[in-house]
Write an enzyme that holds these catalytic residues in place. Sequence first.
Site, PDB file in Angstrom:
ATOM      1  N   ARG A 195      55.775   2.528  19.526  1.00  0.00           N
ATOM      2  CA  ARG A 195      54.949   3.726  19.977  1.00  0.00           C
ATOM      3  C   ARG A 195      53.771   3.037  21.036  1.00  0.00           C
ATOM      4  O   ARG A 195      52.936   2.175  20.488  1.00  0.00           O
ATOM      5  CB  ARG A 195      54.363   4.394  19.160  1.00  0.00           C
ATOM      6  CG  ARG A 195      55.121   5.746  18.854  1.00  0.00           C
ATOM      7  CD  ARG A 195      54.654   6.403  17.553  1.00  0.00           C
ATOM      8  NE  ARG A 195      53.408   6.956  17.890  1.00  0.00           N
ATOM      9  CZ  ARG A 195      52.640   7.713  16.744  1.00  0.00           C
ATOM     10  NH1 ARG A 195      53.381   8.394  15.705  1.00  0.00           N
ATOM     11  NH2 ARG A 195      51.678   8.223  16.942  1.00  0.00           N
ATOM     12  N   ARG A 228      42.646   6.842  15.316  1.00  0.00           N
ATOM     13  CA  ARG A 228      43.349   8.031  14.712  1.00  0.00           C
ATOM     14  C   ARG A 228      42.939   8.160  13.238  1.00  0.00           C
ATOM     15  O   ARG A 228      42.818   9.169  12.762  1.00  0.00           O
ATOM     16  CB  ARG A 228      44.675   7.901  14.772  1.00  0.00           C
ATOM     17  CG  ARG A 228      45.349   8.157  16.154  1.00  0.00           C
ATOM     18  CD  ARG A 228      46.711   8.426  16.157  1.00  0.00           C
ATOM     19  NE  ARG A 228      47.605   7.624  15.669  1.00  0.00           N
ATOM     20  CZ  ARG A 228      48.123   6.617  16.268  1.00  0.00           C
ATOM     21  NH1 ARG A 228      48.051   6.442  17.445  1.00  0.00           N
ATOM     22  NH2 ARG A 228      48.890   5.556  15.659  1.00  0.00           N
ATOM     23  N   LYS A 254      54.867  11.060   6.817  1.00  0.00           N
ATOM     24  CA  LYS A 254      55.223  12.214   6.984  1.00  0.00           C
ATOM     25  C   LYS A 254      56.567  12.500   7.742  1.00  0.00           C
ATOM     26  O   LYS A 254      57.201  13.566   7.613  1.00  0.00           O
ATOM     27  CB  LYS A 254      54.098  12.816   7.682  1.00  0.00           C
ATOM     28  CG  LYS A 254      52.640  12.757   7.097  1.00  0.00           C
ATOM     29  CD  LYS A 254      51.599  13.582   7.905  1.00  0.00           C
ATOM     30  CE  LYS A 254      51.153  13.025   9.257  1.00  0.00           C
ATOM     31  NZ  LYS A 254      50.551  11.820   9.020  1.00  0.00           N
TER      32      LYS A 254
HETATM   33  P1  AMP Z   1      51.204  11.967  15.623  1.00  0.00           P
HETATM   34  O1  AMP Z   1      52.486  11.464  16.081  1.00  0.00           O
HETATM   35  O2  AMP Z   1      51.122  13.005  14.784  1.00  0.00           O
HETATM   36  O3  AMP Z   1      50.448  10.595  15.201  1.00  0.00           O
HETATM   37  O4  AMP Z   1      50.531  12.425  16.958  1.00  0.00           O
HETATM   38  C1  AMP Z   1      50.249  11.268  17.976  1.00  0.00           C
HETATM   39  C2  AMP Z   1      49.021  11.839  18.819  1.00  0.00           C
HETATM   40  O5  AMP Z   1      49.515  13.177  19.442  1.00  0.00           O
HETATM   41  C3  AMP Z   1      47.838  11.994  18.075  1.00  0.00           C
HETATM   42  O6  AMP Z   1      47.007  10.818  18.086  1.00  0.00           O
HETATM   43  C4  AMP Z   1      47.045  13.011  19.262  1.00  0.00           C
HETATM   44  O7  AMP Z   1      46.629  12.350  20.342  1.00  0.00           O
HETATM   45  C5  AMP Z   1      48.220  13.860  19.491  1.00  0.00           C
HETATM   46  N1  AMP Z   1      48.257  14.951  18.649  1.00  0.00           N
HETATM   47  C6  AMP Z   1      49.347  15.235  17.711  1.00  0.00           C
HETATM   48  N2  AMP Z   1      49.022  16.495  17.112  1.00  0.00           N
HETATM   49  C7  AMP Z   1      47.850  16.867  17.260  1.00  0.00           C
HETATM   50  C8  AMP Z   1      46.963  17.966  16.971  1.00  0.00           C
HETATM   51  N3  AMP Z   1      47.587  18.728  16.006  1.00  0.00           N
HETATM   52  N4  AMP Z   1      45.731  18.199  17.496  1.00  0.00           N
HETATM   53  C9  AMP Z   1      45.499  17.412  18.593  1.00  0.00           C
HETATM   54  N5  AMP Z   1      46.219  16.288  19.140  1.00  0.00           N
HETATM   55  C10 AMP Z   1      47.252  16.173  18.578  1.00  0.00           C
END
Ligand code: AMP
Length: 191
Positions: free
Chosen positions: A137, A148, A17
């Site tokens: 990360r 996740r 993404k």
């Molecule tokens: P990502 O980079 O999209 O994998 O997001 C990393 C982390 O940020 C996730 O595992 C959540 O802890 C938090 N996070 C990101 N987007 C959201 C969302 N829309 N709602 C809640 N938590 C989020």
Amino acid sequence: MKGKMNLIIMGPQGVGKGAQSEDLARIYDIPHISTGEIFRKNIAEKTDLGKKVSAYIEKGELVPDEVTSEMVFDRLSQPDAQNGWILDGYPRNAKQSEDLDKWLKKNDKKLDAVILLEADSALIASRIQKRIREEGRSDDKPEAIAERLAIYARETKPLIDYYAQKGLLRKVDAQGDVPTVTKAIRKAIEN
Ligand code: AMP
């Protein structure tokens, strides 16, 4: 090609993404709004928001919906987001998609498409491994990755049907290299 394109990009972690969003942001000249990246930046800069969300993120849990939606709508209200945007990582559950619908209605805006990136699980696993090696990360630990994935299956996947029913869903095969997938996405949203 200039924007006026309001897009959501969906798909499991590791499907690509982030890379696709970067390309689309450049092509359509719209901001790439990644909730995960905004949270990580706030954690790195030790802001109040960063302090509030770091424990959730470390564990791979969702940050509370009110906090997340408020942050997204603040970002969508910035001047650079008035000609379109690509949302990456939001909405992630039914409550967030309802929040977004309400915000769109209130602000007289609409979604143009929801792109769903699809790839088989072996490829996704290898892309996550690559990211672990390259990005380091702090939430790419086995337990947080598993959490996740579970949240994606339980809370985010149902949104696929929700957007399909609205006629907005565009499924795209994400198994090629970045330029090939970008081309497929453009075809899916411009047709
Ligand atoms: P990502 O980079 O999209 O994998 O997001 C990393 C982390 O940020 C996730 O595992 C959540 O802890 C938090 N996070 C990101 N987007 C959201 C969302 N829309 N709602 C809640 N938590 C989020």
